[in-house]
Design a protein around this motif. Structure first.
Motif, PDB file in Angstrom:
ATOM      1  N   PHE A 156      -3.785   8.015   8.923  1.00 51.48           N
ATOM      2  CA  PHE A 156      -2.771   7.142   9.524  1.00 51.48           C
ATOM      3  C   PHE A 156      -1.843   7.967  10.424  1.00 51.48           C
ATOM      4  N   LYS A 175      -6.286   8.997   3.521  1.00 53.12           N
ATOM      5  CA  LYS A 175      -6.005   7.814   4.343  1.00 53.12           C
ATOM      6  C   LYS A 175      -4.633   7.914   4.995  1.00 53.12           C
ATOM      7  N   PHE A 176      -3.659   8.416   4.252  1.00 53.17           N
ATOM      8  CA  PHE A 176      -2.321   8.557   4.813  1.00 53.17           C
ATOM      9  C   PHE A 176      -2.316   9.580   5.952  1.00 53.17           C
ATOM     10  N   ASN A 230       0.125  -1.312   4.940  1.00 55.61           N
ATOM     11  CA  ASN A 230      -0.896  -0.909   3.987  1.00 55.61           C
ATOM     12  C   ASN A 230      -0.226  -0.278   2.765  1.00 55.61           C
ATOM     13  N   ASP A 284      -6.527   8.507  -1.210  1.00 56.52           N
ATOM     14  CA  ASP A 284      -5.311   7.878  -0.693  1.00 56.52           C
ATOM     15  C   ASP A 284      -4.555   8.817   0.241  1.00 56.52           C
ATOM     16  N   LEU A 296      -5.092   0.815   8.461  1.00 58.62           N
ATOM     17  CA  LEU A 296      -4.072   1.788   8.069  1.00 58.62           C
ATOM     18  C   LEU A 296      -2.828   1.574   8.915  1.00 58.62           C
ATOM     19  N   VAL A 324      -0.267   3.592   2.653  1.00 62.18           N
ATOM     20  CA  VAL A 324       0.644   4.196   3.634  1.00 62.18           C
ATOM     21  C   VAL A 324       2.080   4.040   3.156  1.00 62.18           C
TER      22      VAL A 324
END
Length: 153
Positions: A124, A120-121, A75, A117, A71, A78
């Motif tokens: 990050f 994941k962001f 990516n 998603d 990440l 991101v």
């Protein structure tokens, strides 16, 4: 704004023991390294050296399985969320000195979203080593709207 809370001290013996255990792990796999500040946080949270060590191992396993190292700003997930301004780390801290992630609700569409998603962001944002700088996230001073969410780390 109140002053930052002073962290509870940890036993130097426990810290030394945890450092020795982690040294062996980090020598075998440098990605498993935790600095002294991190080790102290684990000792405060888990009370004993054994419990802290087990928690660190679980955290490191999760980070590896989840792909936290992948990440980065390069990516695609991101990049997409950075471009659409889905969330940003604010320059200011909360009342106890923690970073604040501002999530403007107006930039989110319930009919067009991928929770994985977005998760994941947010991961990050939480784990990025640049979380204390303004170099990678658009840190505009803006008025907080009624339809926003602020996540405190």
């Amino acid at each position: 704004m109140s002053e930052q809370a002073t962290p509870k001290p940890v036993s130097e013996t426990d810290l030394k023991d945890l450092k020795e255990r982690m040294k062996l792990i980090a020598e075998a796999d440098p990605n498993q390294y935790h600095n002294e500040l991190s080790l102290k946080r684990y000792l405060r949270a888990f009370k004993t050296t054994d419990a802290a060590f087990q928690a660190i191992l679980k955290t490191n396993k999760w980070r590896s399985e989840y792909g936290v190292a992948s990440l980065t700003l390069d990516n695609p997930v991101v990049k997409k969320h950075m471009e659409t301004n889905k969330a940003r780390v604010l320059r200011h801290r909360d009342m106890v000195g923690r970073p604040v992630i501002y999530i403007p609700a107006k930039n989110h569409n319930v009919n067009d979203r991928d929770i994985d998603d977005l998760t994941k962001f947010i991961v990050f944002c939480l784990v990025s080593k640049k979380i204390n700088t303004n170099s990678y996230i658009n840190v505009k001073t803006s008025k907080t709207s009624k339809s926003s969410c602020v996540l405190r780390i």
